[in-house]
Design a protein around this motif. Structure first.
Motif, PDB file in Angstrom:
ATOM      1  N   UNK A 375       0.841  -1.211   0.000  1.00 16.69           N
ATOM      2  CA  UNK A 375       0.000   0.000   0.000  1.00 16.69           C
ATOM      3  C   UNK A 375       0.875   1.260   0.000  1.00 16.69           C
ATOM      4  N   UNK A 376       1.895   1.265   0.855  1.00 12.70           N
ATOM      5  CA  UNK A 376       2.800   2.420   0.918  1.00 12.70           C
ATOM      6  C   UNK A 376       3.499   2.638  -0.420  1.00 12.70           C
ATOM      7  N   UNK A 377       3.876   1.542  -1.056  1.00  9.56           N
ATOM      8  CA  UNK A 377       4.589   1.643  -2.326  1.00  9.56           C
ATOM      9  C   UNK A 377       3.661   2.144  -3.436  1.00  9.56           C
ATOM     10  N   UNK A 378       2.421   1.652  -3.437  1.00  3.85           N
ATOM     11  CA  UNK A 378       1.454   2.119  -4.435  1.00  3.85           C
ATOM     12  C   UNK A 378       1.183   3.608  -4.264  1.00  3.85           C
ATOM     13  N   UNK A 379       1.053   4.048  -3.022  1.00  2.00           N
ATOM     14  CA  UNK A 379       0.626   5.424  -2.750  1.00  2.00           C
ATOM     15  C   UNK A 379       1.782   6.422  -2.768  1.00  2.00           C
ATOM     16  N   UNK A 380       2.994   5.928  -2.538  1.00  3.51           N
ATOM     17  CA  UNK A 380       4.181   6.821  -2.471  1.00  3.51           C
ATOM     18  C   UNK A 380       3.892   8.136  -1.744  1.00  3.51           C
ATOM     19  N   UNK A 381       3.384   8.108  -0.522  1.00  2.00           N
ATOM     20  CA  UNK A 381       2.973   9.362   0.120  1.00  2.00           C
ATOM     21  C   UNK A 381       4.174  10.213   0.520  1.00  2.00           C
ATOM     22  N   UNK A 382       3.973  11.523   0.507  1.00  2.00           N
ATOM     23  CA  UNK A 382       5.018  12.415   1.014  1.00  2.00           C
ATOM     24  C   UNK A 382       5.033  12.353   2.551  1.00  2.00           C
ATOM     25  N   UNK A 383       3.828  12.335   3.141  1.00  2.00           N
ATOM     26  CA  UNK A 383       3.698  12.250   4.598  1.00  2.00           C
ATOM     27  C   UNK A 383       2.876  11.018   4.958  1.00  2.00           C
ATOM     28  N   UNK A 384       3.225  10.445   6.095  1.00  2.00           N
ATOM     29  CA  UNK A 384       2.553   9.207   6.480  1.00  2.00           C
ATOM     30  C   UNK A 384       2.052   9.294   7.917  1.00  2.00           C
ATOM     31  N   UNK A 385       0.792   8.897   8.117  1.00  2.00           N
ATOM     32  CA  UNK A 385       0.202   8.838   9.458  1.00  2.00           C
ATOM     33  C   UNK A 385      -0.360   7.435   9.673  1.00  2.00           C
ATOM     34  N   UNK A 386       0.358   6.588  10.424  1.00  2.00           N
ATOM     35  CA  UNK A 386      -0.201   5.258  10.710  1.00  2.00           C
ATOM     36  C   UNK A 386      -1.405   5.418  11.645  1.00  2.00           C
ATOM     37  N   UNK A 387      -2.490   4.720  11.338  1.00  2.00           N
ATOM     38  CA  UNK A 387      -3.698   4.816  12.158  1.00  2.00           C
ATOM     39  C   UNK A 387      -4.159   3.414  12.544  1.00  2.00           C
ATOM     40  N   UNK A 388      -5.201   3.355  13.355  1.00  2.00           N
ATOM     41  CA  UNK A 388      -5.879   2.098  13.634  1.00  2.00           C
ATOM     42  C   UNK A 388      -4.919   1.095  14.264  1.00  2.00           C
TER      43      UNK A 388
END
Lengths: 553, 553
Positions: A375-388
């Protein structure tokens, strides 16, 4: 808060499992994502449910545009009735999710006043300057959505709960190309779920469970009972299929099982062959090898169907030696002992029980480390907030994000209420809003606080000792022998030595007090508490609550 | 009971984990095997400990010859002080076991009056016509013994707890040849432990843990904290060895850790290099990479060292970001949440935490299915009694016994108190003796019964409401406004509507009573309880305990 800032925050769901509720605000538009509930742990004595504190929303009632719901599990929808009683906002959710929400609102008698909107992965919603689109994910309930919010500060993606099941039971495949497109077009913030962040590898497909259920159905020589989470419609379908293959009728035990099957069947998420479903009352007429029973109670809940069956106390059905029970669910931490008790009781009855991780009758609905990295690789986010997830899960998820290339400074492990702000492209953690847990006990919402819980804890451990003292209104004279009553402290008849000694000690203590002290009830109470407390601890090493009651007559 | 019968029974340890206690009686000679305690589950509110009911022994006090103890774990020795206070019998145990028993008796102040006998695997004891010999086994504590009782009705073997560790840390190998000889000469009854009867395969050697501990010590850049069961002396030795290899001093936190290390070192079961052990107060002076800390609390116990370290509330030591914590123990079912909370808190502090089954920092001390089958195969018993486990474990163990050739009719799954009798070679299950659980709460032993526990449960869930009514001694007239006090029910000031309504309801109810009813306190109390109970449930959906108190003045 003024115009041009994007705020992301959680009212529930970080540093905990349950009561998920996230907020996205840009300018004067607030979108709420999910509104779950959570079950109390054993320290919250007598509490039925925990829901998020929504003070911030109530203070900004004119800005709240929508509640968007990712899927129909209790930890994402369980708080909705309580929210709606305070704040009437339109709800957007997929068809099955909406069916489950409707059922819940009906039970609370507030269905009519709510505006419900059915969406799917193709929907586009606009709230102020936020454009909201969706993508399909897989989970242990059908019709799960991930959400992409296109805002002037960039795109925010919220995954909801997910795994990557490439062979989904209902053929609702994960929208992996849509996810890839989102990533290609640039994701500023990814909020991704962390339940299985400690678990290496890739979570097996739900189909694996189906194969093992089918095998167990083929081997069962008498009746077969399957207990699983009612909301896992994929698994229910596989149980229906196994019953169909082995020419068994199916009956349902337990309210939530009946409800979910009805809703899922009505909405077309569950296909049950005509005539297969029968009433429990009609089951007795069938030959044992012609019946399958789907029942609640896979977590060992003492009032649920499976527990009653194991205790031979179910009013509609009796389980027999030689019957088979499949436990198609793993115990959630905290429920192990109750589940073990049921297995013991079933074995004592001579029932065949198939359970435990080696039976492969359960797979997780949450993606493991490789899927979180995917998921992280698909989304390539600039910022990341782990939730849940609890803190250690968020922590492990943040390590995975670093592994796949997110800058460690760009990862935010939040507490509920913490705000991540983006303003003109500048991102920082900034301040907090009110966020906490509201305890539901019976009809009371939020009326149980620390004092009541502390009292319950003391009462539960050592009980209570009530000593009644009558004073004369006229002259403060002690009118009666003190009278002491205990509950939950120690089993003593009034004639027993300890009670006699207690009454004597109270009498002596009162006699030793000055006239001035006897005039002040607070002082009398404190002295009695201290004296009696010390005496009882020395004698019993217990600390019951001591409650002196003074009556003036 | 008359002469020539062999009786085998359990006073604790079957259908449960804990409070192991088995009896062997031939003619007028009773031998007791182990006397353990057990921790209460969450339903036994406020209870500290559970011990076996020894009524049968007290009624046959002149026949009790010896308490033979297999090893030094609490579930095998924890009940001894309570037993000895009622019944002074000689105790036979191996050196380390005896050291731990002595420590326990010292704490209870009853060391001097007890006759303690040190035995080993070469000892032979004679009690009446029973000849008792021993064999070494491996377990998560050194100096474990299996026992063979040679009786006129045949040989009875009790395994104690065991695994087959072919590479034991202390080189105390299992007496596999002795076991084979016993089997060759004929074992009539085998009593074998069942803890891991659900687990396939062979339990790994304790040495595996040593290798992973050593690796973690090499990688740790600052201080390293290891938490494990204090009694696992093998593991303590491996931790000492790892500290030695990496040139670290060692300090101890937690009373049970200090006690066990002292006893094990004194008796030569633990070899700590000269000068390695330092006081916590001296640890602060060391460079972080020169210190290892061995601490209690691996089960998440809130008062133990590890929990205090994780909360930054330990009075002797502060844990720092970058330190390493090894959790070299798996949580026992029921403790998962407390352990998880500690891991969360350590991560929040920036500590590296190594935990979980994948870390391989823990192996079980109990043999898995292949080892249970190996024991059964070595012993070739004619009759088999699975012991030491909950029902499902005993059930699985009995299936293993059938697999290796024991006749299914010759297997007895007992309840505590059930007797297996052998008389002139005829074996049958025959009757019961008293067996139950005695609850220890503070200094009280057995004074807490079902009524007290039921009260504690009600108090813990919904609290208590006390309403005081004063009646005139002269004419039964109601003297005062009723006065109501609540604890643990709901947080209300006296002025609040609910309390006012309650007092009004009580007053109205009293006024509505006939003069005859007012003369009977039981009737007044019952009517008040019913009326108030219904009112409160309708208003709050809670059922607090209602305690009307009537004062006559």
């Amino acid at each position: 808060m003024s115009g041009e800032r994007l705020w992301i925050t959680a009212l529930g769901g970080v540093n905990e499992i349950g009561k998920n509720m996230y907020l996205l605000q840009y300018a004067d538009d607030i979108i709420v994502i999910d509104c779950g509930s959570k079950f109390p742990d054993e320290s919250l004595l007598g509490i039925d449910l925990i829901i998020p504190d929504v003070t911030y929303l109530l203070n900004n009632i004119d800005k709240v545009r929508a509640l968007v719901v990712t899927h129909g599990h209790e930890d994402h929808i369980g708080g909705i009735p309580y929210l709606l009683k305070q704040l009437n906002i339109p709800i957007y959710a997929s068809r099955l999710t909406l069916g489950l929400i409707e059922n819940k609102l009906k039970e609370h008698g507030i269905l009519r006043q709510t505006s419900l909107h059915c969406i799917n992965a193709e929907s586009t919603l606009k709230f102020g300057s936020i454009t909201t689109t969706f993508f399909n994910t897989n989970h242990s309930i059908p019709d799960c959505l991930g959400i992409a919010f296109d805002t002037p500060e960039g795109t925010v993606v919220h995954t909801g709960d997910f795994k990557f099941d490439m062979t989904p039971v209902n053929r609702q495949y994960p929208d992996i190309h849509k996810m890839a497109d989102l990533g290609k077009n640039g994701v500023k913030f990814l909020l991704s779920e962390s339940t299985n962040a400690e678990r290496p590898g890739f979570t097996p497909s739900e189909r694996l469970v189906g194969a093992h259920i089918e095998e167990a159905f083929h081997k069962a020589e008498q009746r077969i009972f399957v207990s699983t989470f009612a909301s896992n419609v994929h698994r229910l379908q596989q149980i229906v299929d196994a019953a169909s293959l082995t020419d068994r009728k199916l009956t349902l035990l337990g309210r939530s099982m009946v409800n979910v099957v009805r809703i899922a069947e009505e909405l077309g998420y569950l296909n049950i062959p005509e005539g297969m479903l029968i009433e429990p009352a009609d089951a007795a007429k069938l030959a044992p090898e012609k019946l399958a029973v789907l029942c609640t109670g896979s977590q060992g809940e003492p009032m649920a169907a499976l527990s009653r069956l194991a205790n031979s106390s179910h009013r509609l059905m009796e389980i027999q030696a030689g019957d088979t029970v499949l436990l198609a669910a793993n115990p959630i931490p905290g429920n192990e002992r109750n589940v073990a008790r049921i297995i013991d009781n079933l074995y004592i009855l001579g029932v065949r029980v198939i359970y435990g991780s080696r039976s492969e009758l359960h797979v997780s609905g949450h993606g493991s480390q490789e899927e979180l990295k995917l998921m992280l690789t698909l989304m390539k986010p600039e910022y990341f907030i782990p939730i849940h997830g609890e803190y250690r899960m968020l922590h492990h998820h943040s390590l995975l994000a670093e592994d796949v290339g997110v800058k460690s400074d760009n990862i935010f492990i939040l507490k509920n209420g913490d705000i991540v702000e983006s303003s003109s492209g500048v991102v920082r953690q900034s301040g907090r809003i009110a966020a906490g847990q509201i305890l539901v006990d019976g009809l009371g919402i939020g009326d149980i606080g620390n004092v009541v819980l502390r009292d319950r804890r003391q009462l539960s451990a050592d009980g209570i000792l009530i000593t009644v003292i009558s004073l004369s209104q006229a002259d403060g004279r002690i009118l009666n022998e003190p009278d002491t009553i205990s509950r939950g402290f120690v089993y003593v008849r009034n004639s027993d030595t300890l009670m006699v000694e207690i009454n004597q000690l109270v009498a002596t203590t009162l006699q030793g007090m000055s006239k001035a002290d006897l005039g002040q009830w607070n002082i009398i109470k404190q002295i009695i508490k201290d004296t009696l407390g010390k005496f009882l601890y020395d004698r019993t090493k217990r600390r019951p609550m001591i409650l002196p009651i003074i009556i003036e007559v």
